[in-house]
Enzyme design. Structure first.
Site, PDB file in Angstrom:
ATOM      1  N   GLU A   7      11.181  15.239  16.259  1.00  0.00           N
ATOM      2  CA  GLU A   7      11.584  15.013  14.864  1.00  0.00           C
ATOM      3  C   GLU A   7      10.875  16.052  14.003  1.00  0.00           C
ATOM      4  OE1 GLU A   7      10.076  11.532  12.612  1.00  0.00           O
ATOM      5  OE2 GLU A   7      12.045  11.483  11.675  1.00  0.00           O
ATOM      6  N   CYS A  40      13.954   9.899   7.087  1.00  0.00           N
ATOM      7  CA  CYS A  40      14.051   9.360   8.448  1.00  0.00           C
ATOM      8  C   CYS A  40      15.468   9.537   8.978  1.00  0.00           C
ATOM      9  CB  CYS A  40      13.601   7.909   8.495  1.00  0.00           C
ATOM     10  SG  CYS A  40      14.375   6.886   7.261  1.00  0.00           S
ATOM     11  N   LYS A  94       0.839  -1.205   0.000  1.00  0.00           N
ATOM     12  CA  LYS A  94       0.000   0.000   0.000  1.00  0.00           C
ATOM     13  C   LYS A  94       0.876   1.258   0.000  1.00  0.00           C
ATOM     14  CE  LYS A  94      -1.813   2.251   3.598  1.00  0.00           C
ATOM     15  NZ  LYS A  94      -1.753   3.655   3.173  1.00  0.00           N
ATOM     16  N   GLU A  98       9.968   0.528  10.549  1.00  0.00           N
ATOM     17  CA  GLU A  98      11.042   1.509  10.294  1.00  0.00           C
ATOM     18  C   GLU A  98      10.428   2.875  10.577  1.00  0.00           C
ATOM     19  OE1 GLU A  98      13.066   4.183   9.296  1.00  0.00           O
ATOM     20  OE2 GLU A  98      12.778   3.754   7.163  1.00  0.00           O
TER      21      GLU A  98
HETATM   22  O1  TXE Z   1       2.824   9.228   8.901  1.00  0.00           O
HETATM   23  P1  TXE Z   1       2.022   8.118   9.726  1.00  0.00           P
HETATM   24  P2  TXE Z   1       2.438  10.691   8.493  1.00  0.00           P
HETATM   25  C1  TXE Z   1       7.234  10.725  10.459  1.00  0.00           C
HETATM   26  C2  TXE Z   1       7.508  12.203  10.421  1.00  0.00           C
HETATM   27  C3  TXE Z   1       6.161  12.789  10.158  1.00  0.00           C
HETATM   28  C4  TXE Z   1       5.254  11.824  10.861  1.00  0.00           C
HETATM   29  C5  TXE Z   1       3.826  11.792  10.398  1.00  0.00           C
HETATM   30  O2  TXE Z   1       7.960  12.625  11.677  1.00  0.00           O
HETATM   31  O3  TXE Z   1       6.025  14.063  10.703  1.00  0.00           O
HETATM   32  O4  TXE Z   1       5.848  10.581  10.626  1.00  0.00           O
HETATM   33  O5  TXE Z   1       3.719  11.463   9.041  1.00  0.00           O
HETATM   34  C6  TXE Z   1      -1.020   4.439   7.632  1.00  0.00           C
HETATM   35  N1  TXE Z   1      -2.889   1.401  11.285  1.00  0.00           N
HETATM   36  N2  TXE Z   1       7.577  10.025   9.246  1.00  0.00           N
HETATM   37  O6  TXE Z   1       1.240  11.219   9.193  1.00  0.00           O
HETATM   38  O7  TXE Z   1       1.064   8.692  10.682  1.00  0.00           O
HETATM   39  C7  TXE Z   1      -1.599   5.458   6.704  1.00  0.00           C
HETATM   40  O8  TXE Z   1      -1.827   4.819   5.469  1.00  0.00           O
HETATM   41  C8  TXE Z   1      -2.332   1.102  10.107  1.00  0.00           C
HETATM   42  C9  TXE Z   1       8.781   9.258   9.303  1.00  0.00           C
HETATM   43  O9  TXE Z   1       2.395  10.746   7.042  1.00  0.00           O
HETATM   44  O10 TXE Z   1       3.036   7.224  10.276  1.00  0.00           O
HETATM   45  C10 TXE Z   1      -0.540   6.512   6.565  1.00  0.00           C
HETATM   46  O11 TXE Z   1      -0.452   6.989   5.273  1.00  0.00           O
HETATM   47  N3  TXE Z   1      -1.899   2.019   9.233  1.00  0.00           N
HETATM   48  C11 TXE Z   1       8.833   8.259   8.216  1.00  0.00           C
HETATM   49  C12 TXE Z   1       0.752   5.778   6.919  1.00  0.00           C
HETATM   50  O12 TXE Z   1       0.336   4.775   7.822  1.00  0.00           O
HETATM   51  C13 TXE Z   1      -2.032   3.296   9.559  1.00  0.00           C
HETATM   52  C14 TXE Z   1       8.324   8.673   6.884  1.00  0.00           C
HETATM   53  C15 TXE Z   1       1.781   6.639   7.609  1.00  0.00           C
HETATM   54  O13 TXE Z   1       1.163   7.367   8.642  1.00  0.00           O
HETATM   55  C16 TXE Z   1      -2.605   3.676  10.777  1.00  0.00           C
HETATM   56  C17 TXE Z   1       7.125   9.463   6.976  1.00  0.00           C
HETATM   57  C18 TXE Z   1      -3.038   2.663  11.662  1.00  0.00           C
HETATM   58  N4  TXE Z   1      -3.581   2.942  12.861  1.00  0.00           N
HETATM   59  C19 TXE Z   1       6.810  10.126   8.130  1.00  0.00           C
HETATM   60  N5  TXE Z   1      -2.589   5.005  10.844  1.00  0.00           N
HETATM   61  C20 TXE Z   1      10.134   7.538   8.099  1.00  0.00           C
HETATM   62  N6  TXE Z   1      10.343   6.550   8.961  1.00  0.00           N
HETATM   63  O14 TXE Z   1      10.932   7.818   7.239  1.00  0.00           O
HETATM   64  C21 TXE Z   1      -2.020   5.449   9.702  1.00  0.00           C
HETATM   65  N7  TXE Z   1      -1.689   4.419   8.931  1.00  0.00           N
END
Ligand code: TXE
Length: 473
Positions: free
Chosen positions: A376, A279, A172, A245
């Site tokens: 972060e 990240c 996804k 991750e």
């Molecule tokens: O990511 P989220 P977001 C960090 C970065 C950023 C923060 C929020 O600090 O500010 O994450 O980003 C799915 N059960 N990173 O809001 O909330 C949903 O499809 C299952 C670090 O974009 O983690 C969403 O699109 N799935 C990172 C995806 O998870 C769920 C890269 C990501 O959501 C869910 C990006 C649930 N309960 C952001 N809730 C890195 N490690 O590099 C949401 N999702």
């Protein structure tokens, strides 16, 4: 009248399919809708999981050499469409075209790198009476969720090890960046055996459905630490295996014997590459007092030369933030620094819309307990922090719940490496940063994650140990 199939369809059981509903994708440089994509329903997810389940016996029994060949064929199909994929990536993610091109190239290269890895059988005892060997077997159906900062690289991190080890996959992409991934679905529909790799797009409801689906045996997730915890909780109900991750708050430690002019641009890109939305971007820069002022001035001067704009335009070096929520989050952190009276060396203001643009912002030695140091930021704002004593710098670098990456910069490699040994993180770079390879494990300590991606250890995450006691007569 014949109807033409819409662009951007999901790949389920080898077929490109639409969903009953679709949702729009926004270009973050213009805030305009650029395309619509399928919004998978629970039935669509069930169909993808069923296809993956049905494909599993055949795929897991397929000789590994054939699985390697399929991964190589995916990599070739991506490389052949690189220009188009890069254009799509810039339009949905915001990154400059050259960065998008290197991400596409990187996806193809990563898949080939993973395809060349080996998972040997381990013989733990061999006597006249018996042989004991540990073989690795695939887990089953994997559900993978990729983030919006590197849609294609992260897809490669999931597809490569999952398919090589004989699992089948439901992947996804982020709802913010599904276009390039759905284009990959189209490119590989005839390359991958039906059901082995399914790609489905959906809005916010799809993630929780996927991670709680009883037909999925393992979840591989890249995203925030907060969401990672929710996923771990929902995976616990059926004891799904997980690889998480998550976020990071990577420190850089700059020792007094650095060549300031040489490292200023390197440190800049270590923090600001992809607009800080990485990240393993450097998120705190600790600088020894002997070089603090000259390095501060050199980084600020360099920052003023960097061009922020629409990633599709020639000359752009940094694009917009990917999405409205992240834009608001980064602006709130900058606003907090302003409210606390931190010294803002460059940036800090507004860029006239449309588009989620934030100027490169550098903050001069804010207190250690401020939001910009503790959280972060995941955007183009970074604190420079002064230290007198390297023990103090290491203690501050390690004083975080995260533990993803870190870098140490110094003229003497042995001294710098000795400091690196004392920093607690999954990956530590000396005089470089952010580089990853398919040959080595990459993962977070503490709340930056569970498990690793890449290398032989990354393959192991997609397998279960199966121990054979082979008696001899
Ligand atoms: O990511 P989220 P977001 C960090 C970065 C950023 C923060 C929020 O600090 O500010 O994450 O980003 C799915 N059960 N990173 O809001 O909330 C949903 O499809 C299952 C670090 O974009 O983690 C969403 O699109 N799935 C990172 C995806 O998870 C769920 C890269 C990501 O959501 C869910 C990006 C649930 N309960 C952001 N809730 C890195 N490690 O590099 C949401 N999702």
């Amino acid at each position: 009248m014949t109807q033409t199939a819409p662009a951007y369809r999901m790949l389920i059981g080898g077929k490109l399919v639409d969903a009953a509903e679709r949702f729009e994708v926004i270009n973050p440089a213009t805030e305009q809708a650029i395309a619509s994509v399928p919004d998978a329903s629970e039935d669509d997810l069930d169909a993808a999981v069923l296809a993956a389940r049905q494909a599993f016996p055949g795929w897991s029994a397929t000789p590994i050499e054939e699985r390697r060949a399929v991964l190589a064929a995916i990599a070739d199909a991506i490389a052949a469409d690189a220009a188009n994929l890069a254009r799509l990536l810039t339009s949905e993610q915001g990154k400059p075209h050259a960065d998008a091109e290197s991400e596409v190239k990187g996806m193809s290269g990563y898949l080939k790198g993973i395809a060349a890895l080996e998972l040997p059988v381990e013989v733990v005892e061999e006597t006249d009476k018996r042989r004991i060997e540990v073989r690795r077997v695939p887990i089953g159906v994997v559900g993978s969720i990729a983030a919006w900062n590197f849609p294609l690289s992260l897809a490669a991190f999931k597809i490569g090890p999952c398919l090589l080890t004989g699992n089948t996959l439901v992947l996804k992409p982020s709802p913010f960046t599904p276009l390039a991934t759905l284009r990959v679905a189209e490119l590989i529909a005839d390359v991958v055996p039906a059901g082995v790799l399914n790609i489905i797009s959906g809005s916010d409801r799809l993630g929780p459905w996927l991670t709680s689906h009883p037909g999925i045996d393992k979840i591989s997730f890249t995203g925030s630490t907060a969401t990672g915890k929710r996923i771990m909780e929902s995976a616990s109900h059926s004891l799904k295996r997980i690889t998480l991750e998550l976020g990071g708050n990577d420190p850089a430690i700059v020792l007094p014997d650095v060549d300031v002019a040489e490292i200023a641009p390197k440190l800049f890109w270590s923090a600001f590459g992809n607009n800080g939305q990485i990240c393993v971007a450097t998120k705190r820069i600790y600088v020894h007092k002997d070089v603090y002022e000259p390095l501060r001035d050199a980084i600020v001067e360099y920052a003023k030369t960097v061009q922020v704009g629409d990633g599709s335009q020639q000359g752009t070096q940094l694009g917009p933030i990917n999405n409205r929520a992240q834009y608001d989050r980064v602006r709130a952190i900058i606003a907090d620094s302003k409210a606390q009276g931190h010294d803002i060396l460059t940036g800090g203001g507004d860029i006239e819309g449309p588009g989620f643009f934030i100027p490169v912002t550098i903050i001069d030695n804010p207190p250690e307990d401020s939001r910009i140091v503790r959280e972060e930021q995941f955007g183009p704002v970074v604190p420079l922090l002064r230290f007198d004593d390297v023990d103090d710098a290491i203690a501050r670098a390690n004083d975080t719940a995260y533990g993803l990456g870190a870098s140490v910069w110094g003229g003497d490699e042995d001294t710098a490496t000795a400091v690196a040994e004392r920093v607690s993180a999954g990956t530590v770079w000396v005089n470089e940063s952010r580089n990853l390879t398919p040959l080595a494990p990459f993962g977070g300590h503490r709340q930056s994650g569970i498990g690793v991606e890449g290398g032989r250890e990354g393959l192991m995450e997609y397998t279960l140990a199966k121990t054979y006691f082979l008696g001899k007569r």
